[in-house]
Design an enzyme around this catalytic site. Structure first.
Site, PDB file in Angstrom:
ATOM      1  N   CYS A  94     -14.226 -17.587  39.725  1.00 35.13           N
ATOM      2  CA  CYS A  94     -12.744 -18.821  40.193  1.00 35.13           C
ATOM      3  C   CYS A  94     -13.167 -18.719  41.870  1.00 35.13           C
ATOM      4  CB  CYS A  94     -11.998 -17.824  39.654  1.00 35.13           C
ATOM      5  SG  CYS A  94     -10.399 -19.321  39.537  1.00 35.13           S
ATOM      6  N   HIS A 191     -11.470 -15.031  33.926  1.00 27.02           N
ATOM      7  CA  HIS A 191     -11.456 -13.507  33.888  1.00 27.02           C
ATOM      8  C   HIS A 191     -11.908 -12.472  32.883  1.00 27.02           C
ATOM      9  CE1 HIS A 191     -10.042 -14.419  38.194  1.00 27.02           C
ATOM     10  NE2 HIS A 191      -9.266 -15.589  37.936  1.00 27.02           N
TER      11      HIS A 191
HETATM   12  N1  GLN Z   1      -6.908 -20.197  44.373  1.00 26.00           N
HETATM   13  C1  GLN Z   1      -8.113 -20.910  43.827  1.00 26.00           C
HETATM   14  C2  GLN Z   1      -7.281 -21.910  42.589  1.00 26.00           C
HETATM   15  O1  GLN Z   1      -6.350 -21.428  42.295  1.00 26.00           O
HETATM   16  C3  GLN Z   1      -8.938 -19.379  42.530  1.00 26.00           C
HETATM   17  C4  GLN Z   1      -7.484 -19.567  41.558  1.00 26.00           C
HETATM   18  C5  GLN Z   1      -7.978 -17.527  41.049  1.00 26.00           C
HETATM   19  O2  GLN Z   1      -9.491 -16.731  41.840  1.00 26.00           O
HETATM   20  N2  GLN Z   1      -7.565 -17.266  40.211  1.00 26.00           N
HETATM   21  O3  GLN Z   1      -8.244 -22.636  42.184  1.00 26.00           O
END
Ligand code: GLN
Length: 238
Positions: A94, A191
């Site tokens: 992510c 995740h």
């Molecule tokens: N901040 C990033 C987004 O919202 C990654 C979010 C995350 O790592 N879950 O796209």
């Protein structure tokens, strides 16, 4: 391997450890140890220099602020670039995936990424939250990806990377493809943590790191049950 032990670095857990991505370190270490490989797990905080001689680097997810700070510190440090040039395995999730590309958006501002993968990220019309599933690039020889996503970004791949998977549920990069890989660098929006939900993906990273063509099988009953349960949940929603 560069040393007798498999050296696994958890990159900036003080910034990038959202949604249980630290579990990816536990899974890799456990699966290596069960095969008789000694493991050195190294947690590198964002105020510490990045070691360059480890075998595997894990970069987890993060909210926008920590993601931007993490990218800036990794760029200034340069250690991850040196590790990549020496053939290390890098696994980004992510925010940790987005920052491997050329640029990404955080809190409305565009930030430079590490340019280790040919991709860039912008923002989507809505936040992608929920189950993420996909059929993985057949060249990697893995069962379907199973995960949970929570991100506002959308990722656009250049010709220098291949998508990790074709999306069958959820959004991933853009609703069509999910994640990306090139050489021994791999990124995903999954995740869960990703390697707990996808043990075959964990073993791919271990094979890349060790050069082993095959690893002795392990009992994946619990992971398989979780995958089946999540698959059923996705199917019930359609
Ligand atoms: N901040 C990033 C987004 O919202 C990654 C979010 C995350 O790592 N879950 O796209």
């Amino acid at each position: 391997m560069s040393t007798e032990s498999l050296r696994i670095v958890l990159v900036y857990p003080d910034l990038l450890s959202t949604y249980g991505d630290r579990g990816n370190l536990l899974i890799l270490a456990r699966r290596a140890q069960q095969r008789g490989m000694p493991v050195e797990a190294i947690e590198v905080r964002s105020d510490q220099p990045m070691p360059t001689s480890a075998d595997i680097y894990l970069i987890g997810g993060g909210e926008d602020g920590p993601q931007a700070l993490g990218a800036q510190r990794l760029l200034a440090d340069g250690g991850l670039h040196r590790a990549a040039a020496q053939g290390a395995v890098i696994f980004g999730v992510c925010a940790g995936y987005q920052l491997l590309g050329a640029s990404f958006f955080a809190k409305g501002t565009q930030y430079a990424g590490l340019e280790l993968l040919d991709l860039r990220s912008d923002r989507g019309p809505s936040r992608a939250v929920g189950e993420l599933a996909g059929d993985i690039d057949p060249r990697l020889g893995l069962p379907p990806l199973s995960g949970f996503e929570n991100h506002g970004g959308r990722t656009h791949l250049g010709p220098g990377v291949a998508p990790l998977a074709r999306v069958t549920a959820g959004i991933g990069n853009d609703g069509a493809t999910e994640g990306a890989w090139r050489g021994k660098l791999l990124g995903t929006y999954s995740h869960g943590p990703a390697l707990a939900r996808n043990p075959a993906l964990a073993d791919l990273l271990l094979r890349w790191a060790t050069g082993a063509h095959q690893l002795p099988p392990l009992d994946d009953t619990w992971a398989d049950r979780l995958r089946a349960e999540r698959r059923a949940a996705v199917a019930a929603r359609v």
